[in-house]
Design a protein around this motif. Structure first.
Motif, PDB file in Angstrom:
ATOM      1  N   THR A 184       0.848  -1.134  -0.066  1.00  0.00           N
ATOM      2  CA  THR A 184      -0.015   0.028  -0.020  1.00  0.00           C
ATOM      3  C   THR A 184       0.805   1.263  -0.106  1.00  0.00           C
ATOM      4  OG1 THR A 184       0.011   0.182   2.349  1.00  0.00           O
ATOM      5  CG2 THR A 184      -1.686  -1.065   1.408  1.00  0.00           C
ATOM      6  N   GLN A 215       2.303   1.682   3.434  1.00  0.00           N
ATOM      7  CA  GLN A 215       3.394   0.730   3.977  1.00  0.00           C
ATOM      8  C   GLN A 215       4.723   0.765   3.101  1.00  0.00           C
ATOM      9  OE1 GLN A 215       1.379  -2.856   2.272  1.00  0.00           O
ATOM     10  NE2 GLN A 215       0.233  -3.100   4.317  1.00  0.00           N
ATOM     11  N   ASN A 245      -6.363   7.871   9.039  1.00  0.00           N
ATOM     12  CA  ASN A 245      -4.967   7.237   9.083  1.00  0.00           C
ATOM     13  C   ASN A 245      -4.636   5.697  10.006  1.00  0.00           C
ATOM     14  OD1 ASN A 245      -5.147   8.276  11.791  1.00  0.00           O
ATOM     15  ND2 ASN A 245      -3.114   8.970  11.717  1.00  0.00           N
ATOM     16  N   VAL A 246      -6.058   5.421  10.591  1.00  0.00           N
ATOM     17  CA  VAL A 246      -6.000   4.323  11.255  1.00  0.00           C
ATOM     18  C   VAL A 246      -5.690   3.083  10.492  1.00  0.00           C
ATOM     19  CG1 VAL A 246      -8.149   3.888  11.510  1.00  0.00           C
ATOM     20  CG2 VAL A 246      -6.947   2.822  13.079  1.00  0.00           C
ATOM     21  N   ALA A 247      -6.349   2.914   9.164  1.00  0.00           N
ATOM     22  CA  ALA A 247      -6.326   1.877   8.407  1.00  0.00           C
ATOM     23  C   ALA A 247      -5.106   2.031   7.344  1.00  0.00           C
ATOM     24  CB  ALA A 247      -7.495   1.518   7.529  1.00  0.00           C
ATOM     25  N   GLY A 257      -1.571   3.803  10.236  1.00  0.00           N
ATOM     26  CA  GLY A 257      -1.588   2.711  11.171  1.00  0.00           C
ATOM     27  C   GLY A 257      -1.124   1.579  11.000  1.00  0.00           C
ATOM     28  N   GLN A 258      -1.893   0.996  10.080  1.00  0.00           N
ATOM     29  CA  GLN A 258      -1.826  -0.430   9.618  1.00  0.00           C
ATOM     30  C   GLN A 258      -0.396  -0.629   9.267  1.00  0.00           C
ATOM     31  OE1 GLN A 258      -1.017  -1.696   6.517  1.00  0.00           O
ATOM     32  NE2 GLN A 258      -1.368  -3.908   7.473  1.00  0.00           N
ATOM     33  N   ALA A 259       0.129   0.481   8.518  1.00  0.00           N
ATOM     34  CA  ALA A 259       1.496   0.354   7.990  1.00  0.00           C
ATOM     35  C   ALA A 259       2.714   0.209   9.045  1.00  0.00           C
ATOM     36  CB  ALA A 259       1.739   1.356   6.996  1.00  0.00           C
ATOM     37  N   LEU A 315       2.057  -0.900  12.101  1.00  0.00           N
ATOM     38  CA  LEU A 315       1.925  -1.995  12.792  1.00  0.00           C
ATOM     39  C   LEU A 315       2.642  -3.168  12.140  1.00  0.00           C
ATOM     40  CD1 LEU A 315       0.660  -3.901  14.900  1.00  0.00           C
ATOM     41  CD2 LEU A 315      -1.354  -3.926  13.660  1.00  0.00           C
ATOM     42  N   GLU A 316       2.662  -3.211  10.736  1.00  0.00           N
ATOM     43  CA  GLU A 316       2.955  -4.179   9.798  1.00  0.00           C
ATOM     44  C   GLU A 316       4.789  -4.208   9.724  1.00  0.00           C
ATOM     45  OE1 GLU A 316       2.485  -5.510   5.262  1.00  0.00           O
ATOM     46  OE2 GLU A 316       0.862  -5.764   6.539  1.00  0.00           O
ATOM     47  N   ALA A 343      -4.325   3.391   1.606  1.00  0.00           N
ATOM     48  CA  ALA A 343      -4.428   1.990   1.808  1.00  0.00           C
ATOM     49  C   ALA A 343      -4.565   1.227   0.433  1.00  0.00           C
ATOM     50  CB  ALA A 343      -6.022   1.815   2.282  1.00  0.00           C
TER      51      ALA A 343
END
Length: 624
Positions: free
Chosen positions: A4, A7, A39-41, A44-46, A48-49, A190
């Motif tokens: 993404t 990411q 920004n959470v998805a 934020g997800q990036a 975390l990953e 995303a």
């Protein structure tokens, strides 16, 4: 590589480095964030990953405060390492604006990654979108344009590649750095894209040290040799360039005295023979008298703001000329200066060699050193705690005096607003190049606590003090929670004087009679002149997780400061101060500052203030 956009951005940032003088640093050492639907998805997800090894994450409580913390970190790192700050769309993004302005004014790198409204516009409007009838492509993030050094909105994934490279370039640029904003529409964050592997390759951004032009150097050397009363003003550029040793060598070789701006204080330690203290409205009598009589002023790494020039009234010698030693040509030409556009360290070293054998007259050197000793006696008087006052509340100057007797070169003091910057600039005895951390380019209330957190993250193990008044504390105490969460043992000193004391004093001086500046109940006539408000700031700090030490007297305060310095958890010292008197208060301003006064008024205070204003303004000069 299919990732993404978010990411890909995090992976790109994790591979960026700066290099100066053979030493490498992470360009973006961590990312601050408060997650919302913008920004959470995505980011934020990036994060975390990608994981904390590649990109550490710090959880903030207020978007403005996160930027302040990032600024504190980057300043302590010499602008060679910075933090990113991500926010949601809407209020989260607009909360970044004040912090961005502060970063850009002070030329401190910080990367802002606000969420943005949908690029694809699947529904219009979406939550928190401000509709602008004449422009469909604007969002609240456009408020960040005028306070950013670089701004881009990433409306397609592939547009991230050139934008990210430009963002990194500006963050590492020693002249044009500041807030850098990449606005990230939440749908694009995303969205997946096939990225070229080269985008994630390790990249090193060299922080250059430009040497001075030969003709400009020769002209500067001639001016130094011809001057009878030269003065060097050290600004924040000395610190950013790590030019303190070069400055000391230049001063020792030539005997030229060195005054300092708020950003430059500490460029020489206070006990260096050539250091004459702060200059300008909040400066020392020694530095300001030298400035009034100087026939040559070397403005080294300073923006020459109105506080430094006393609103263009300070440099009164009819023959005065200026050398603008600055990495930024815009600043180097101010006051019609002879420019010396170069890195401060390189320029000072080369100028010292160019004037080898030249030294100011012994009588000039003796005179300014005697004046410096006289000023130090005034500092001692302001700091003094007579035995009879041990059980009395402290003056603000006495609080600084107790700290002065406690700290060593490892301690870092942080302040930004109120009356403390003036007292610190005049009185504080800086013991190391980075001890004095006063943000006065933007003078932003609420900066101190988050900046202390960021500074402590950059300088683990060193005592970091945030000095605040009650007005500043009420603006922005939220990052106390973050300091507690992260176990960062910042030391907070709250000086409670029941109002905006600094602006109250200014109001009185300009005929405003202190109107609207006290923290008090309304009195019988409706003015805010009743009893002090029953606000318990110590209880508030304790409720946010700090260890709190309440003090009532100078004796209590002496013990509390020592206890706080030794503490291994975030600790607050709370003190109610008394109004300084003529014996223990700081010396008054040694130079003017232009705050316009009503040209016509019926109240006597304003009429008197206007008379004084006209007298001072008549001394203003345009240097051509």
């Amino acid at each position: 590589m299919k990732l993404t956009t978010a990411q890909a951005l995090v992976r790109f940032l994790a591979a960026q480095y700066t290099e100066r003088d053979g030493r490498r640093h992470r360009l973006i050492a961590a990312t601050w964030g408060i997650f919302g639907h913008g920004n959470v998805a995505g980011i934020g997800q990036a994060l975390l990953e990608t994981g904390p090894d590649a990109m550490p994450f710090l959880q903030g409580r207020n978007e403005q405060a996160m930027v302040h913390a990032a600024v504190g970190y980057a300043r302590q790192c010499g602008r060679l390492s910075a933090h990113a700050v991500t926010s949601s769309i809407g209020p989260g993004a607009t909360n970044l604006v004040t912090g961005a302005a502060l970063a850009t004014v002070n030329r401190i790198p910080v990367l802002l990654l606000p969420g943005d409204t949908f690029a694809t516009r699947p529904a219009d409007p979406v939550l928190q979108q401000i509709e602008i009838p004449y422009a469909g492509d604007l969002s609240v993030n456009d408020t960040l344009r005028p306070v950013s050094r670089y701004f881009d909105r990433i409306t397609r994934p592939e547009a991230l590649i050139p934008a990210a490279l430009q963002a990194a370039r500006v963050l590492a640029d020693p002249v044009h750095t500041g807030a850098v904003t990449l606005a990230l529409p939440q749908d694009v964050q995303a969205e997946v894209h096939d990225w070229p592997p080269g985008f994630f390759a390790e990249r090193v951004w060299h922080v250059r040290r430009p040497r001075p032009d030969r003709e400009e150097l020769a002209e500067a050397a001639r001016a130094v040799r011809a001057a009878a009363r030269p003065l060097l003003i050290a600004g924040g550029g000395i610190r950013h360039s790590a030019a303190q040793a070069a400055l000391a060598a230049f001063a020792e070789a030539t005997g030229i005295p060195v005054a300092s701006t708020q950003a430059g204080k500490g460029a020489l330690p206070y006990d260096h023979p050539a250091d004459v203290g702060g200059v300008g409205h909040t400066g020392t009598a020694t530095a300001d008298e030298l400035a009034r009589g100087a026939d040559l002023v070397i403005a080294a790494g300073t923006r020459l703001t109105d506080f430094t020039t006393a609103s263009a009234t300070l440099f009164q010698n009819p023959a005065v000329r200026f050398i603008g030693l600055n990495l930024d040509a815009y600043d180097a030409h101010k006051l019609a200066a002879r420019p010396l556009v170069a890195d401060a360290r390189e320029a000072l070293d080369e100028l010292r060699h160019a004037v080898a054998g030249h030294r100011v007259a012994p009588a000039y050197e003796t005179a300014y050193q005697q004046a410096k000793r006289a000023w130090e006696r005034r500092v001692d008087q302001a700091y003094a705690v007579p035995a009879a006052e041990e059980d009395a509340p402290p003056t603000q100057a006495q609080v600084l005096g107790l700290l002065d007797g406690l700290v060593d070169a490892d301690d870092i003091l942080i302040n930004a607003a109120g009356s403390l910057p003036g007292d610190l600039h005049k009185l504080w005895r800086a013991r190391s190049a980075d001890q004095y951390h006063v943000e006065y380019g933007y003078s932003c209330m609420g900066y101190e606590i988050p900046a202390a957190l960021g500074t402590a993250l950059a300088a683990p193990g060193r005592p970091v003090w945030a000095l605040v008044g009650d007005g500043t504390y009420l603006m922005n105490p939220t990052e106390i929670v973050t300091a507690v969460q992260e176990g960062v043992p910042i030391k907070l000193v709250i000086l409670d004087n029941h109002g905006y004391a600094s602006i109250g004093g200014l109001s009185a001086a300009v005929g405003g009679e202190g109107f609207g500046t006290a923290y008090r109940f309304r009195g019988p006539d409706g003015a805010y002149d009743g009893a002090p408000l029953p606000v318990d700031l110590a209880a508030n700090a304790a409720s946010l997780g700090m260890a709190v030490i309440r003090t009532r007297t100078l004796g209590d305060l002496r013990k509390a400061l020592a206890e706080a310095r030794a503490a291994d958890r975030p600790t607050c010292v709370y003190a109610q101060t008394r109004t300084p008197d003529t014996v223990s208060g700081p010396p008054p301003a040694q130079a003017w500052w232009d705050v316009p006064v009503a040209e016509t008024a019926t109240r006597a205070a304003a009429v008197r203030a206007r008379e004084e204003y006209d007298r001072q303004a008549a001394q203003r000069r345009r240097h051509l």
